[in-house]
Motif scaffolding. Sequence first.
Motif, mmCIF file in Angstrom:
data_model
loop_
_atom_site.group_PDB
_atom_site.id
_atom_site.type_symbol
_atom_site.label_atom_id
_atom_site.label_comp_id
_atom_site.label_asym_id
_atom_site.label_seq_id
_atom_site.Cartn_x
_atom_site.Cartn_y
_atom_site.Cartn_z
ATOM 1 N N LEU A 66 85.904 83.267 38.883
ATOM 2 C CA LEU A 66 85.574 82.316 39.088
ATOM 3 C C LEU A 66 84.680 81.307 37.592
ATOM 4 N N TYR A 67 85.674 80.763 37.148
ATOM 5 C CA TYR A 67 84.885 79.625 35.576
ATOM 6 C C TYR A 67 84.282 78.972 36.542
ATOM 7 N N CYS A 68 83.488 78.351 35.671
ATOM 8 C CA CYS A 68 83.123 76.875 36.088
ATOM 9 C C CYS A 68 81.580 76.534 34.498
ATOM 10 N N ASN A 69 81.944 75.671 35.198
ATOM 11 C CA ASN A 69 80.627 74.680 33.997
ATOM 12 C C ASN A 69 79.087 74.294 35.121
ATOM 13 N N ILE A 70 77.844 74.828 34.410
ATOM 14 C CA ILE A 70 76.270 74.350 35.513
ATOM 15 C C ILE A 70 76.067 73.689 33.995
ATOM 16 N N GLU A 71 75.108 73.147 34.757
ATOM 17 C CA GLU A 71 73.871 71.897 34.754
ATOM 18 C C GLU A 71 73.116 72.829 33.091
ATOM 19 N N LYS A 72 73.051 72.403 31.882
ATOM 20 C CA LYS A 72 71.879 73.502 30.983
ATOM 21 C C LYS A 72 70.987 73.253 31.457
ATOM 22 N N THR A 73 71.577 75.260 31.021
ATOM 23 C CA THR A 73 69.323 76.060 31.640
ATOM 24 C C THR A 73 69.348 77.189 30.614
ATOM 25 N N ASN A 74 68.340 77.325 30.738
ATOM 26 C CA ASN A 74 68.455 79.211 29.884
ATOM 27 C C ASN A 74 68.486 80.271 31.400
ATOM 28 N N THR A 75 68.352 81.275 30.938
ATOM 29 C CA THR A 75 68.290 82.585 31.056
ATOM 30 C C THR A 75 67.023 82.413 32.271
ATOM 31 N N SER A 76 65.988 82.393 32.241
ATOM 32 C CA SER A 76 64.979 82.834 32.481
ATOM 33 C C SER A 76 64.561 81.767 33.678
ATOM 34 N N ASN A 77 65.575 80.414 33.932
ATOM 35 C CA ASN A 77 65.618 79.539 34.404
ATOM 36 C C ASN A 77 66.314 79.383 35.505
ATOM 37 N N LEU A 78 67.885 80.528 34.845
ATOM 38 C CA LEU A 78 69.107 80.385 35.531
ATOM 39 C C LEU A 78 68.415 81.470 36.592
ATOM 40 N N ILE A 79 67.989 82.856 36.131
ATOM 41 C CA ILE A 79 67.472 83.487 36.759
ATOM 42 C C ILE A 79 66.242 83.431 38.121
ATOM 43 N N SER A 80 65.407 82.638 38.173
ATOM 44 C CA SER A 80 64.523 81.717 38.748
ATOM 45 C C SER A 80 65.694 81.065 40.540
ATOM 46 N N VAL A 81 66.543 80.147 40.050
ATOM 47 C CA VAL A 81 67.379 80.152 41.001
ATOM 48 C C VAL A 81 68.754 80.317 41.612
ATOM 49 N N LEU A 82 68.304 82.263 40.883
ATOM 50 C CA LEU A 82 69.275 82.705 41.387
ATOM 51 C C LEU A 82 68.474 84.047 42.212
ATOM 52 N N LYS A 83 67.288 83.940 42.453
ATOM 53 C CA LYS A 83 66.587 84.936 43.286
ATOM 54 C C LYS A 83 66.056 83.840 44.231
ATOM 55 N N ASN A 84 65.768 82.664 44.784
ATOM 56 C CA ASN A 84 65.845 81.710 45.511
ATOM 57 C C ASN A 84 66.861 81.549 46.049
ATOM 58 N N THR A 85 68.346 81.140 45.316
ATOM 59 C CA THR A 85 69.036 81.075 46.121
ATOM 60 C C THR A 85 69.034 81.870 47.052
ATOM 61 N N PHE A 86 69.311 84.150 46.902
ATOM 62 C CA PHE A 86 70.302 84.331 46.613
ATOM 63 C C PHE A 86 68.599 85.016 47.918
ATOM 64 N N GLU A 87 68.104 85.020 47.911
ATOM 65 C CA GLU A 87 66.491 85.343 48.332
ATOM 66 C C GLU A 87 66.190 87.134 48.064
ATOM 67 N N ILE A 88 66.187 87.130 46.811
ATOM 68 C CA ILE A 88 65.827 88.531 46.193
ATOM 69 C C ILE A 88 64.807 88.322 45.678
ATOM 70 N N PRO A 89 64.365 89.815 45.629
ATOM 71 C CA PRO A 89 62.900 89.642 44.921
ATOM 72 C C PRO A 89 62.642 90.103 43.433
ATOM 73 N N TYR A 90 64.175 90.740 43.084
ATOM 74 C CA TYR A 90 64.115 91.210 41.371
ATOM 75 C C TYR A 90 66.038 90.826 41.431
ATOM 76 N N VAL A 91 66.368 90.466 39.802
ATOM 77 C CA VAL A 91 68.030 90.659 39.209
ATOM 78 C C VAL A 91 68.206 92.423 38.995
ATOM 79 N N ASP A 92 69.166 92.312 38.807
ATOM 80 C CA ASP A 92 69.470 93.134 37.080
ATOM 81 C C ASP A 92 70.176 92.394 36.269
ATOM 82 N N PHE A 93 69.893 92.747 35.243
ATOM 83 C CA PHE A 93 70.063 92.380 34.179
ATOM 84 C C PHE A 93 70.311 93.032 32.934
ATOM 85 N N GLU A 94 70.706 92.907 31.892
ATOM 86 C CA GLU A 94 71.300 93.155 30.558
ATOM 87 C C GLU A 94 71.615 92.248 29.747
ATOM 88 N N GLY A 95 72.121 92.745 28.327
ATOM 89 C CA GLY A 95 72.041 91.121 27.642
ATOM 90 C C GLY A 95 71.299 90.770 27.439
#
Length: 304
Positions: A171-200
């Motif tokens: 699914l392709y989407c647009n989100i409010e402009k952000t950076n990688t660090s902030n997006l990871i923080s949002v995702l950790k909070n949204t999914f209630e996970i201790p860490y993400v898997d990251f590459e790139g």
Amino acid sequence: MVELKEIVSKLDAEFDINSFGKDASFSRFIPRVYDPLNFDWQTAFEKNFVELFNGLMLKGNSTVEKVFLAVFPTDKVLERFIEESNSGDLLFMHHPLLMECGDPKGKWGQGFVPIKEKYINKIKKKNLSIYTCHIPLDCHKKLGTNIAIAKELNAQILVDDTVNAKNEYVLYCNIEKTNTSNLISVLKNTFEIPYVDFEGQELDNIQKVAIVAGCGDVVDWMKEAEENGVQAYITGEIHCHIDNDYGKQKYKQMMEYASNTSMSLIGVSHSASEFLVHKTLMKDWFEKNFNIETVLIPQEKWWL
């Protein structure tokens, strides 16, 4: 109390499970895990489920007091369902088998694992029901796993973008402009996970994203997303951490691609990425359609 047949009929119609035919994954994996155990799954499971590998899997009493929602049938999920349910209650899951996907910071998983026969027997003895919905839930235009993530991120789905018509799993989407660090923080909070898997790449300007709940570790999908201007690829799994030759080969392919991608590749765990739809859209759907109590059963460990 709600009639089980009423719930099943509405689920079958809502997700149009007959139109999908045999589930491509579980029509292979259910025989593969149960046959070596000499477990007669074709007799144990409901006739229509044996044909489609979606729908009512185990049938209990005719009336339902509570609906439980989970992603994978882990031992602890099933134990909690059996312990907290009343005769006739229903467990709605995304998968009919546990998939040990592995932990990017821990042990690799063993792939698909059958439900232990002792739990199937306890569920039958207590006259409980299980309904599972795999690809039809992933692909649903209003209740889909990707849709739930997009809604939670307040993302604008690119409805006029033809790329969304090419692959129903991305699914392709647009989100409010952000950076990688902030997006990871949002995702950790949204999914209630201790860490993400990251590459790139760690990027300062992210606006266009691709969302793939569950197994998104498909290099061709990532390449296509990158070609379409995506800056962040959000999925359940960016790597395959299954400890066999298949998993190791997929991991190698992914690492070769990741070393050159321009995107941020972010994994939030297979189970957590798909639990969100249960927590939000499906919970609401059951409550609005049947005025019934719903109970969420999160997985005991998201990276498993």
